[in-house]
Scaffold this active site. Structure first.
Site, PDB file in Angstrom:
ATOM      1  N   ASN A 283       0.213 -26.001  75.388  1.00 17.89           N
ATOM      2  CA  ASN A 283       0.827 -24.292  75.783  1.00 17.89           C
ATOM      3  C   ASN A 283       1.870 -23.856  76.028  1.00 17.89           C
ATOM      4  O   ASN A 283       2.445 -22.837  75.663  1.00 17.89           O
ATOM      5  CB  ASN A 283      -0.679 -24.301  77.316  1.00 17.89           C
TER       6      ASN A 283
ATOM      7  N   SER B   1       0.053 -19.241  67.416  1.00 16.48           N
ATOM      8  CA  SER B   1       0.107 -17.430  67.584  1.00 16.48           C
ATOM      9  C   SER B   1       0.222 -16.598  66.576  1.00 16.48           C
ATOM     10  O   SER B   1       0.336 -17.364  65.633  1.00 16.48           O
ATOM     11  CB  SER B   1       1.585 -16.808  67.948  1.00 16.48           C
TER      12      SER B   1
ATOM     13  N   SER C  19       2.040 -15.271  65.131  1.00 20.07           N
ATOM     14  CA  SER C  19       3.559 -15.019  65.084  1.00 20.07           C
ATOM     15  C   SER C  19       3.891 -16.212  64.017  1.00 20.07           C
ATOM     16  O   SER C  19       4.837 -17.102  63.169  1.00 20.07           O
ATOM     17  CB  SER C  19       4.503 -15.747  66.046  1.00 20.07           C
TER      18      SER C  19
ATOM     19  N   TYR D 163      11.702 -19.075  66.341  1.00 14.15           N
ATOM     20  CA  TYR D 163      10.734 -19.049  67.650  1.00 14.15           C
ATOM     21  C   TYR D 163       8.784 -18.704  66.507  1.00 14.15           C
ATOM     22  O   TYR D 163       8.008 -19.716  66.041  1.00 14.15           O
ATOM     23  CB  TYR D 163      10.547 -17.008  68.506  1.00 14.15           C
TER      24      TYR D 163
ATOM     25  N   LYS E   5       5.507 -21.929  65.769  1.00  9.70           N
ATOM     26  CA  LYS E   5       4.813 -21.244  65.723  1.00  9.70           C
ATOM     27  C   LYS E   5       4.026 -21.682  64.939  1.00  9.70           C
ATOM     28  O   LYS E   5       2.152 -22.116  65.260  1.00  9.70           O
ATOM     29  CB  LYS E   5       4.420 -19.370  66.358  1.00  9.70           C
TER      30      LYS E   5
ATOM     31  N   ILE F 215       0.175 -10.691  74.138  1.00 14.63           N
ATOM     32  CA  ILE F 215      -0.414 -10.832  75.069  1.00 14.63           C
ATOM     33  C   ILE F 215       0.294 -10.645  76.420  1.00 14.63           C
ATOM     34  O   ILE F 215       1.487 -11.559  76.437  1.00 14.63           O
ATOM     35  CB  ILE F 215      -1.629 -12.272  75.671  1.00 14.63           C
TER      36      ILE F 215
END
Ligand SMILES: NC(=O)C1=CN([C@@H]2O[C@H](COP(=O)(O)OP(=O)(O)OC[C@H]3O[C@@H](n4cnc5c(N)ncnc54)[C@H](O)[C@@H]3O)[C@@H](O)[C@H]2O)C=CC1
Ligand SMILES: C[C@H](O)[C@@H]1OC(=O)[C@H](O)[C@@H]1O
Length: 250
Positions: free
Chosen positions: A87, A140, A142, A153, A157, A186
């Site tokens: 995570n 994600s 993403s 980023y 993911k 989130i």
């Protein structure tokens, strides 16, 4: 109880999605080993209040040694490991053309390299245990779409999602399942600053069919399902948990 007496490792369990996932696993009977970067006091208290075992290990997932410490803690305290939830992650929003090298490198090292290290260490322990297991990466939405300030980023993911697809193949022979969960937006510390913009909040709330951004607790159920025997024939899969955000073009 879907995870009775299972041992679950959760990286980045001090807050946000990791804390919610750790608590959800404990609610379903698991003992939990959480990694943290500073402290995990609230998570520890939450899980002890449920009468389950919990151990916190301080470490940077970008350091391969941290993965070994997590496996060692699971073995020493609970006799082994049954589930990994990879995570831990960061998303320092930044423009592409002037992205500092260290911002790019750190995001890759934490989000993707860290996931690889912990997946490999836990999978080796699971193989030696001979009783299979479940590995879940927190990817994600993403992984599937882009972000102007997330060029460093979103590839991480997509990468952790792809890592689960390939490890599902490599580890199936040992009864180890690998899947990814793809949260939408989130509300956690990762986007606290970004979502201080009322226009962005209004955009997301309008675009999400369920009419709200997610809470960390919204991710726990999907992880518990994939961790449990209810998902016994699920591997190499992904599960969007986004309130309908991804599909809502118009
Ligand atoms: N919040 C969101 O909207 C979404 C988050 N995610 C993913 O969920 C995961 C958790 O993020 P959030 O809970 O939202 O963020 P958060 O910032 O609230 O929590 C991140 C956790 O990871 C830990 N962490 C950060 N860097 C670390 C490192 N180098 N070593 C060990 N632990 C480290 C932090 O201590 C914290 O416990 C991340 O992988 C993120 O990419 C995916 C989709 C959406
Ligand atoms: C940090 C972002 O707000 C969050 O993380 C993701 O993976 C998605 O891009 C979400 O919007």
């Amino acid at each position: 109880m879907l995870l009775k007496d299972k041992t679950v490792i959760v990286t980045g369990g001090s807050r946000g999605i990791g804390r919610a996932v750790a608590v959800a696993c404990a609610q379903h009977g698991a003992n939990v080993v959480v990694s943290h970067h500073s402290h995990a006091d609230e998570t520890i208290a939450d899980i002890k209040a449920l009468g389950r075992g919990v151990v916190a290990v301080k470490g940077d997932v970008a350091d391969p040694h941290t993965a070994q410490l997590l496996v060692q803690a699971a073995v020493e305290h609970f006799g082994g490991v049954d589930v990994l939830v990879s995570n831990a992650g960061i998303c320092p929003f930044h423009g592409f053309l002037d992205m500092p090298l260290e911002t790019f490198q750190r995001t890759m090292e934490v989000n993707l390299h860290g996931a690889f290290y912990v997946t490999q260490a836990v999978a080796n322990r699971m193989k030696d245990q001979g009783r299979g297991g479940s590995i879940i990466a927190i990817s994600s939405i993403s992984a599937l779409v882009g972000g102007e300030y997330q060029t460093h980023y979103t590839p991480t993911k997509a990468g952790v999602h792809s890592l689960m697809q390939s490890t599902a193949i490599a580890l199936g022979k040992y009864g180890i399942r690998c899947n990814s969960v793809m949260p939408g937006t989130i509300l956690t510390d990762i986007n606290k600053d970004d979502l201080s913009d009322p226009e962005k909040v209004a955009y997301f709330n309008k675009r999400i069919p369920l009419g709200r951004m997610g809470q960390p607790e919204d991710i726990g159920g999907a992880v518990v399902f994939l961790a449990s025997d209810m998902a016994a024939y699920v591997t190499g899969a992904s599960l969007l948990v986004d309130g309908g955000l991804f599909v809502n073009l118009q």
